[in-house]
Scaffold this active site. Structure first.
Site, PDB file in Angstrom:
ATOM      1  N   THR A 137       0.129   5.440  -7.186  1.00  0.00           N
ATOM      2  CA  THR A 137      -1.128   6.110  -6.845  1.00  0.00           C
ATOM      3  C   THR A 137      -1.179   7.547  -7.387  1.00  0.00           C
ATOM      4  O   THR A 137      -0.125   8.163  -7.605  1.00  0.00           O
ATOM      5  CB  THR A 137      -1.260   6.147  -5.303  1.00  0.00           C
ATOM      6  OG1 THR A 137      -2.331   7.007  -4.931  1.00  0.00           O
ATOM      7  CG2 THR A 137       0.010   6.687  -4.637  1.00  0.00           C
ATOM      8  N   ASP A 138      -2.387   8.063  -7.544  1.00  0.00           N
ATOM      9  CA  ASP A 138      -2.530   9.465  -7.966  1.00  0.00           C
ATOM     10  C   ASP A 138      -2.095  10.436  -6.860  1.00  0.00           C
ATOM     11  O   ASP A 138      -1.868  11.618  -7.118  1.00  0.00           O
ATOM     12  CB  ASP A 138      -3.979   9.762  -8.400  1.00  0.00           C
ATOM     13  CG  ASP A 138      -5.024   9.508  -7.332  1.00  0.00           C
ATOM     14  OD1 ASP A 138      -4.662   9.100  -6.202  1.00  0.00           O
ATOM     15  OD2 ASP A 138      -6.226   9.709  -7.619  1.00  0.00           O
ATOM     16  N   TYR A 186       2.552   8.762   3.448  1.00  0.00           N
ATOM     17  CA  TYR A 186       2.233   7.682   2.491  1.00  0.00           C
ATOM     18  C   TYR A 186       2.582   8.101   1.062  1.00  0.00           C
ATOM     19  O   TYR A 186       3.328   7.411   0.363  1.00  0.00           O
ATOM     20  CB  TYR A 186       0.741   7.306   2.582  1.00  0.00           C
ATOM     21  CG  TYR A 186       0.245   6.513   1.377  1.00  0.00           C
ATOM     22  CD1 TYR A 186       0.700   5.216   1.137  1.00  0.00           C
ATOM     23  CD2 TYR A 186      -0.664   7.063   0.464  1.00  0.00           C
ATOM     24  CE1 TYR A 186       0.268   4.487   0.018  1.00  0.00           C
ATOM     25  CE2 TYR A 186      -1.097   6.353  -0.648  1.00  0.00           C
ATOM     26  CZ  TYR A 186      -0.633   5.067  -0.860  1.00  0.00           C
ATOM     27  OH  TYR A 186      -1.053   4.356  -1.964  1.00  0.00           O
TER      28      TYR A 186
HETATM   29  P1  NAD Z   1      -3.487  -3.233   0.845  1.00  0.00           P
HETATM   30  O1  NAD Z   1      -3.013  -2.508   2.052  1.00  0.00           O
HETATM   31  O2  NAD Z   1      -4.875  -3.776   0.813  1.00  0.00           O
HETATM   32  O3  NAD Z   1      -2.510  -4.480   0.547  1.00  0.00           O
HETATM   33  C1  NAD Z   1      -1.125  -4.378   0.658  1.00  0.00           C
HETATM   34  C2  NAD Z   1      -0.533  -5.790   0.650  1.00  0.00           C
HETATM   35  O4  NAD Z   1       0.888  -5.671   0.735  1.00  0.00           O
HETATM   36  C3  NAD Z   1      -0.978  -6.635   1.848  1.00  0.00           C
HETATM   37  O5  NAD Z   1      -1.339  -7.929   1.424  1.00  0.00           O
HETATM   38  C4  NAD Z   1       0.248  -6.685   2.736  1.00  0.00           C
HETATM   39  O6  NAD Z   1       0.360  -7.866   3.511  1.00  0.00           O
HETATM   40  C5  NAD Z   1       1.376  -6.587   1.700  1.00  0.00           C
HETATM   41  N1  NAD Z   1       2.612  -6.051   2.278  1.00  0.00           N
HETATM   42  C6  NAD Z   1       2.752  -4.931   3.037  1.00  0.00           C
HETATM   43  N2  NAD Z   1       4.041  -4.782   3.404  1.00  0.00           N
HETATM   44  C7  NAD Z   1       4.729  -5.823   2.844  1.00  0.00           C
HETATM   45  C8  NAD Z   1       6.101  -6.198   2.846  1.00  0.00           C
HETATM   46  N3  NAD Z   1       7.010  -5.503   3.532  1.00  0.00           N
HETATM   47  N4  NAD Z   1       6.471  -7.294   2.145  1.00  0.00           N
HETATM   48  C9  NAD Z   1       5.543  -8.017   1.454  1.00  0.00           C
HETATM   49  N5  NAD Z   1       4.228  -7.724   1.452  1.00  0.00           N
HETATM   50  C10 NAD Z   1       3.824  -6.626   2.116  1.00  0.00           C
HETATM   51  O7  NAD Z   1      -3.217  -2.257  -0.365  1.00  0.00           O
HETATM   52  P2  NAD Z   1      -4.066  -1.985  -1.693  1.00  0.00           P
HETATM   53  O8  NAD Z   1      -5.085  -0.971  -1.413  1.00  0.00           O
HETATM   54  O9  NAD Z   1      -4.452  -3.279  -2.301  1.00  0.00           O
HETATM   55  O10 NAD Z   1      -2.934  -1.282  -2.594  1.00  0.00           O
HETATM   56  C11 NAD Z   1      -2.040  -2.067  -3.358  1.00  0.00           C
HETATM   57  C12 NAD Z   1      -1.096  -1.155  -4.110  1.00  0.00           C
HETATM   58  O11 NAD Z   1      -1.834  -0.281  -4.963  1.00  0.00           O
HETATM   59  C13 NAD Z   1      -0.259  -0.255  -3.206  1.00  0.00           C
HETATM   60  O12 NAD Z   1       1.025  -0.152  -3.755  1.00  0.00           O
HETATM   61  C14 NAD Z   1      -0.987   1.087  -3.253  1.00  0.00           C
HETATM   62  O13 NAD Z   1      -0.088   2.148  -3.038  1.00  0.00           O
HETATM   63  C15 NAD Z   1      -1.517   1.072  -4.673  1.00  0.00           C
HETATM   64  N6  NAD Z   1      -2.760   1.853  -4.902  1.00  0.00           N
HETATM   65  C16 NAD Z   1      -3.859   1.660  -4.118  1.00  0.00           C
HETATM   66  C17 NAD Z   1      -5.046   2.347  -4.400  1.00  0.00           C
HETATM   67  C18 NAD Z   1      -6.302   2.155  -3.576  1.00  0.00           C
HETATM   68  O14 NAD Z   1      -7.276   2.861  -3.784  1.00  0.00           O
HETATM   69  N7  NAD Z   1      -6.347   1.191  -2.660  1.00  0.00           N
HETATM   70  C19 NAD Z   1      -5.089   3.231  -5.485  1.00  0.00           C
HETATM   71  C20 NAD Z   1      -3.929   3.419  -6.258  1.00  0.00           C
HETATM   72  C21 NAD Z   1      -2.793   2.703  -5.968  1.00  0.00           C
HETATM   73  O1  DAU Z   2      -6.096   7.932  -4.433  1.00  0.00           O
HETATM   74  C1  DAU Z   2      -5.570   6.641  -4.284  1.00  0.00           C
HETATM   75  C2  DAU Z   2      -5.434   6.318  -2.821  1.00  0.00           C
HETATM   76  O2  DAU Z   2      -6.740   6.086  -2.328  1.00  0.00           O
HETATM   77  C3  DAU Z   2      -4.542   5.119  -2.552  1.00  0.00           C
HETATM   78  O3  DAU Z   2      -3.236   5.401  -2.964  1.00  0.00           O
HETATM   79  C4  DAU Z   2      -4.547   4.759  -1.057  1.00  0.00           C
HETATM   80  O4  DAU Z   2      -3.795   3.578  -0.843  1.00  0.00           O
HETATM   81  C5  DAU Z   2      -5.980   4.533  -0.633  1.00  0.00           C
HETATM   82  O5  DAU Z   2      -6.030   4.275   0.753  1.00  0.00           O
HETATM   83  C6  DAU Z   2      -6.840   5.743  -0.968  1.00  0.00           C
HETATM   84  O6  DAU Z   2      -6.463   6.884  -0.150  1.00  0.00           O
HETATM   85  P1  DAU Z   2      -7.548   7.867   0.516  1.00  0.00           P
HETATM   86  O7  DAU Z   2      -6.918   8.505   1.681  1.00  0.00           O
HETATM   87  O8  DAU Z   2      -8.184   8.721  -0.509  1.00  0.00           O
HETATM   88  O9  DAU Z   2      -8.645   6.748   0.965  1.00  0.00           O
HETATM   89  P2  DAU Z   2      -9.515   6.582   2.288  1.00  0.00           P
HETATM   90  O10 DAU Z   2     -10.485   5.481   2.038  1.00  0.00           O
HETATM   91  O11 DAU Z   2      -8.676   6.503   3.518  1.00  0.00           O
HETATM   92  O12 DAU Z   2     -10.315   7.958   2.367  1.00  0.00           O
HETATM   93  C7  DAU Z   2     -11.139   8.391   1.296  1.00  0.00           C
HETATM   94  C8  DAU Z   2     -11.658   9.780   1.658  1.00  0.00           C
HETATM   95  O13 DAU Z   2     -12.567   9.670   2.773  1.00  0.00           O
HETATM   96  C9  DAU Z   2     -10.579  10.746   2.114  1.00  0.00           C
HETATM   97  O14 DAU Z   2     -10.900  12.048   1.666  1.00  0.00           O
HETATM   98  C10 DAU Z   2     -10.638  10.692   3.642  1.00  0.00           C
HETATM   99  C11 DAU Z   2     -12.120  10.418   3.898  1.00  0.00           C
HETATM  100  N1  DAU Z   2     -12.403   9.608   5.118  1.00  0.00           N
HETATM  101  C12 DAU Z   2     -11.760   8.431   5.260  1.00  0.00           C
HETATM  102  C13 DAU Z   2     -11.978   7.627   6.359  1.00  0.00           C
HETATM  103  C14 DAU Z   2     -11.252   6.315   6.534  1.00  0.00           C
HETATM  104  C15 DAU Z   2     -13.341  10.045   6.040  1.00  0.00           C
HETATM  105  O15 DAU Z   2     -13.952  11.113   5.889  1.00  0.00           O
HETATM  106  N2  DAU Z   2     -13.569   9.239   7.131  1.00  0.00           N
HETATM  107  C16 DAU Z   2     -12.918   8.061   7.340  1.00  0.00           C
HETATM  108  O16 DAU Z   2     -13.160   7.388   8.382  1.00  0.00           O
END
Ligand code: NAD
Ligand code: DAU
Length: 380
Positions: A137-138, A186
């Site tokens: 992640t960033d 995280y």
């Molecule tokens: P998510 O929380 O939706 O999914 C995570 C998955 O991992 C789930 O299916 C969960 O069951 C599985 N998991 C968790 N713990 C586990 C374990 N111990 N063993 C096996 N499986 C396990 O997450 P996401 O948003 O899809 O993110 C996926 C990846 O991408 C993560 O590594 C996250 O750090 C990275 N990432 C996410 C974002 C974002 O915006 N969501 C951005 C950049 C990077």
């Molecule tokens: O930048 C990549 C990351 O983006 C990933 O690595 C993480 O897994 C993913 O969860 C996401 O992190 P953020 O913390 O940026 O995402 P989130 O959706 O939780 O929040 C986005 C922004 O909105 C953040 O500035 C917090 C704000 N927020 C979030 C929630 C859930 C609110 O203001 N209210 C809320 O209820």
């Protein structure tokens, strides 16, 4: 059937993982895709209903922290490529429960790395034709300064940038060379896992790649994250909890464009490299929230402004990073990646998907999750 490749995708039942699994299963019928997932609260096999019966797809329920199990899976399925997405991913949860994040993100990644190392080193060809691709992640880079809170014309653009809002909120961007400076449990756990992956390359010669992506949005995202949470709350007329002043900036990319980048990097990326993934699409939270409200109201047939009153400013997230902005020019330049979807199209598609898939959302937001959410945030 003998498959050309056997690819282990971890976390494939989660948000991004399910898009990656779907893309690989459909695009590469000659690859066997093994989706390994523990099915935590965030994992949901309903995300993969459309591909679960495909002959090149196999689901394995397992915990990446269980080293013996990872070792068994590596050799039983003769894995030659790993795409590692399994993680605890929600910042707010990491603030309440950092141990789970260290366990899964750090120790889980280490156990998977070690299982891959032991298996690949046992083969006659060793690391040839193998790849351990780690998805990060960033957030590991920390936070950028918000030097231009009202936004300035961004110097960079991609198709993902918004059409009528093309802003940067500062002059700096995260580069692949930016020093790690994580702030939340995280991001600290993700940073640690990134270091372990690079250490396995430098120490043992394992072929590895790391990518750092910006905020993803799209279908199948767990509704604790900003965009799906707010769409669902608007649908139910519930308050929209805006942290702090809503001035934090995130850089948003449609999830299928992230999955396309992963496919490209898995096949064409250079070993030991890092690639940043993002579409130069920065939004101040409150501006993004207004776009979401407007889109949901329009698609629900409500008069414009109907749900504006739901905006509720709440206590800020502890250690809330001010601004993320990814510079993805290396990926564009070296591998020719371009996002396919403009932000306005992506948001429209996303809001429609959540409104048309109420059952998917309701199944998640009832029962256990609802109890957890109330305990964590109080009733809202
Ligand atoms: P998510 O929380 O939706 O999914 C995570 C998955 O991992 C789930 O299916 C969960 O069951 C599985 N998991 C968790 N713990 C586990 C374990 N111990 N063993 C096996 N499986 C396990 O997450 P996401 O948003 O899809 O993110 C996926 C990846 O991408 C993560 O590594 C996250 O750090 C990275 N990432 C996410 C974002 C974002 O915006 N969501 C951005 C950049 C990077
Ligand atoms: O930048 C990549 C990351 O983006 C990933 O690595 C993480 O897994 C993913 O969860 C996401 O992190 P953020 O913390 O940026 O995402 P989130 O959706 O939780 O929040 C986005 C922004 O909105 C953040 O500035 C917090 C704000 N927020 C979030 C929630 C859930 C609110 O203001 N209210 C809320 O209820």
């Amino acid at each position: 059937m003998v498959f050309k490749r056997n690819i282990l995708i971890t976390g494939g039942a989660g948000f991004i993982g399910s898009h990656v699994v779907r893309l690989f299963v459909n695009k590469y019928p000659d690859y066997r895709i093994i989706n390994l997932d523990k099915l935590t609260y965030a994992g949901n096999l309903a995300n993969l209903k459309d591909i679960e019966d495909k002959p090149n797809y196999k689901f394995v329920k397992a915990d990446i922290c269980e080293y013996e199990e990872m070792a068994r899976v590596m050799s039983e399925y003769r894995i030659d490529g790993v795409i590692h997405l399994a993680a605890e991913s929600h910042v707010d949860r990491s603030i309440k429960d950092p141990f789970t994040f260290a366990r899964t993100n750090v120790m889980g990644t280490l156990s998977l790395l070690q299982a891959a190392k032991v298996y690949w080193e046992s083969l006659p060809e060793k690391y040839e034709g193998k790849l351990f691709y780690h998805i990060s992640t960033d957030e590991v880079y920390g936070a950028l300064e918000l030097t231009n809170p009202e936004g300035i014309e961004s110097p960079f653009t991609t198709k993902a940038s918004s059409g009528d809002h093309h802003l940067a909120f500062g002059t700096e961007f995260f580069l692949e060379t930016t020093k790690y400076n994580p702030h939340s449990p995280y991001s600290a756990s993700k940073a640690s896992s990134d270091h372990f992956v690079r250490a396995y390359h430098d120490t043992y010669g394992m072929p590895t790649v790391v990518t750092n992506c910006s905020n993803n949005y799209g279908p199948y995202q767990f509704p604790e994250k900003l965009i799906p949470l707010f769409i669902n709350n608007i649908r139910h007329g519930k308050p929209l909890p805006v942290y702090g002043k809503g001035e934090n900036v995130r850089d948003w990319l449609f999830v299928e464009d992230h999955a396309r980048a992963i496919d490209l990097i898995f096949h064409k990326g250079k070993v030991a490299e890092t690639y940043n993934i993002g579409g130069f699409n920065e939004w101040k939270n409150i501006d993004l929230i207004r776009v979401i409200i407007k889109t949901v109201d329009r698609l629900l047939g409500n008069r414009e402004g109907t749900s504006d009153h739901l905006i509720t400013y709440v206590t800020d997230r502890a250690g809330h990073d001010l601004r993320y902005a990814i510079d993805s020019r290396k990926l564009q330049r070296e591998l020719g990646w371009e996002p396919s979807l403009q932000f306005e199209e992506g948001i429209e598609k996303t809001v429609k998907w959540y409104l048309e898939n109420e059952e998917w959302v309701d199944n998640i937001t009832s029962g256990e999750y609802e109890k957890y959410y109330e305990e964590m945030y109080g009733e809202r």
